[in-house]
Scaffold this motif. Structure first.
Motif, PDB file in Angstrom:
ATOM      1  N   GLN A 181       4.034   8.577   9.545  1.00  0.00           N
ATOM      2  CA  GLN A 181       4.753   8.422  10.727  1.00  0.00           C
ATOM      3  C   GLN A 181       4.049   7.210  11.502  1.00  0.00           C
ATOM      4  OE1 GLN A 181       6.260  11.876  12.774  1.00  0.00           O
ATOM      5  NE2 GLN A 181       5.419  13.124  11.178  1.00  0.00           N
ATOM      6  N   HIS A 187       4.892  17.729   1.728  1.00  0.00           N
ATOM      7  CA  HIS A 187       5.324  18.681   0.626  1.00  0.00           C
ATOM      8  C   HIS A 187       4.132  18.086  -0.486  1.00  0.00           C
ATOM      9  CE1 HIS A 187       7.862  19.670  -2.669  1.00  0.00           C
ATOM     10  NE2 HIS A 187       7.819  18.517  -3.188  1.00  0.00           N
ATOM     11  N   TYR A 212       7.318  14.444   3.725  1.00  0.00           N
ATOM     12  CA  TYR A 212       7.141  14.084   2.245  1.00  0.00           C
ATOM     13  C   TYR A 212       5.696  14.373   1.813  1.00  0.00           C
ATOM     14  CZ  TYR A 212       6.554  11.822  -1.917  1.00  0.00           C
ATOM     15  OH  TYR A 212       5.908  11.345  -3.323  1.00  0.00           O
ATOM     16  N   GLY A 270      11.032   3.589  -0.919  1.00  0.00           N
ATOM     17  CA  GLY A 270      10.887   4.862  -1.080  1.00  0.00           C
ATOM     18  C   GLY A 270      10.602   5.624   0.023  1.00  0.00           C
ATOM     19  N   GLU A 271       9.719   7.088  -0.070  1.00  0.00           N
ATOM     20  CA  GLU A 271       9.300   7.860   0.811  1.00  0.00           C
ATOM     21  C   GLU A 271       8.222   7.305   1.515  1.00  0.00           C
ATOM     22  OE1 GLU A 271      11.105  10.430   1.996  1.00  0.00           O
ATOM     23  OE2 GLU A 271      12.234  10.878   0.552  1.00  0.00           O
ATOM     24  N   PRO A 272       8.264   7.142   3.092  1.00  0.00           N
ATOM     25  CA  PRO A 272       6.857   6.640   3.685  1.00  0.00           C
ATOM     26  C   PRO A 272       6.028   7.949   3.507  1.00  0.00           C
ATOM     27  CG  PRO A 272       8.780   7.301   5.128  1.00  0.00           C
ATOM     28  CD  PRO A 272       9.299   7.580   3.831  1.00  0.00           C
ATOM     29  N   ASN A 288       8.120   5.336  -4.454  1.00  0.00           N
ATOM     30  CA  ASN A 288       9.306   5.553  -5.011  1.00  0.00           C
ATOM     31  C   ASN A 288       9.459   6.819  -6.012  1.00  0.00           C
ATOM     32  OD1 ASN A 288      11.871   4.998  -6.721  1.00  0.00           O
ATOM     33  ND2 ASN A 288      11.088   3.048  -7.217  1.00  0.00           N
ATOM     34  N   ASN A 289      10.425   7.646  -5.611  1.00  0.00           N
ATOM     35  CA  ASN A 289      10.680   8.729  -6.060  1.00  0.00           C
ATOM     36  C   ASN A 289      11.976   8.779  -7.112  1.00  0.00           C
ATOM     37  OD1 ASN A 289       8.596  10.684  -5.336  1.00  0.00           O
ATOM     38  ND2 ASN A 289       9.718  11.158  -3.484  1.00  0.00           N
ATOM     39  N   THR A 329       4.132  12.633   7.082  1.00  0.00           N
ATOM     40  CA  THR A 329       5.514  12.598   7.051  1.00  0.00           C
ATOM     41  C   THR A 329       5.897  13.965   6.415  1.00  0.00           C
ATOM     42  OG1 THR A 329       5.710  11.836   4.821  1.00  0.00           O
ATOM     43  CG2 THR A 329       6.067  10.413   6.935  1.00  0.00           C
ATOM     44  N   ARG A 368       4.731   3.445   0.690  1.00  0.00           N
ATOM     45  CA  ARG A 368       5.948   4.258   0.297  1.00  0.00           C
ATOM     46  C   ARG A 368       6.020   4.293  -1.120  1.00  0.00           C
ATOM     47  NH1 ARG A 368      10.521   4.133   3.664  1.00  0.00           N
ATOM     48  NH2 ARG A 368      10.085   2.870   5.874  1.00  0.00           N
TER      49      ARG A 368
END
Length: 236
Positions: free
Chosen positions: A125, A136, A133, A120-122, A18-19, A131, A16
């Motif tokens: 999937q 992006h 994110y 944070g963001e995975p 951390n943003n 994902t 993950r």
């Protein structure tokens, strides 16, 4: 330290990112590279200056966040204090690379403080697919890769036309201390206005004229940086 690895859904399935925007996560920087296609968004918040690489002689456009190394005046306890975060910040901790066939691949810095197994963001999937994110991030890296080529042509044109001049800016702060901003370049407006019509038409046709005026407009934010610096000194 950095430890780059080719991102894949086998080794990095559970990572993950951390943003949160903070200095201890790598956001404590004075400036980052920016690109002509990004100037419209960047100039709304940050001064855009140029720096010449001593080894190559090439110029690079920079979005400025502070007056001294490691200073980012847009970082607050609540995060990033601006509506737009430049792409060079958004892409952390990822980099773009190439595979053996010339295709683009995503690399990750596994030693970045943003990389986590729990927070944070995975990135992937459960079925191994990217994902939103990560998609992006890939789009940001691709835009930066393409933007780098555009930026090189843009700054080379400015240099060839003699439009870049050194900046030496003395800033006196509310507490009486002084900062000198040196080692950067700006666009010389007088030389710009002296260009002949054919050159201006060519700059406009290439999209450079609009970019130039965005850079010029961005310089008003140097005053905003001073205000932010004074506010921070007052808080201390």
């Amino acid at each position: 330290m950095t430890r780059h690895a080719l991102l894949n859904n086998g080794d990095h399935q559970n990572l993950r990112i951390n943003n949160r925007r903070a200095a201890d996560l790598g956001d404590g920087v004075m400036y980052v590279p920016t690109f002509p296609f990004e100037f419209r968004a960047v100039q709304a918040h940050y001064p855009i200056l140029f720096h010449q690489d001593a080894s190559t002689g090439r110029y690079h456009a920079l979005a400025m966040f502070g007056f001294e190394r490691g200073e980012n005046l847009f970082l607050t306890d609540a995060g990033w204090d601006a509506h737009y975060v430049p792409l060079a910040i958004q892409r952390q901790p990822f980099l773009i690379g190439q595979d053996g066939r010339g295709g683009q691949v995503v690399h990750i810095d596994l030693d970045s403080p943003r990389v986590s197994g729990t927070e944070g963001e995975p990135l992937f999937q459960a079925n191994g697919a990217s994902t939103p994110y990560l998609e992006h991030v890939a789009a940001v890296l691709d835009a930066m890769h393409r933007g780098g080529e555009e930026a090189a042509a843009f700054t080379e044109t400015l240099a060839t036309l003699g439009l870049l001049e050194s900046l030496a800016l003395d800033v006196e702060l509310a507490d009486g201390s002084k900062n000198r901003l040196m080692g950067f370049h700006v666009i010389n407006e007088e030389k710009l206005m002296a260009l002949d019509g054919a050159t201006l038409v060519d700059l406009n046709a290439r999209g450079y004229l609009a970019a130039i005026y965005m850079v010029l407009a961005s310089l008003s934010h140097i005053r905003d940086l001073i205000v932010r610096k004074n506010a921070r000194l007052g808080g201390q």
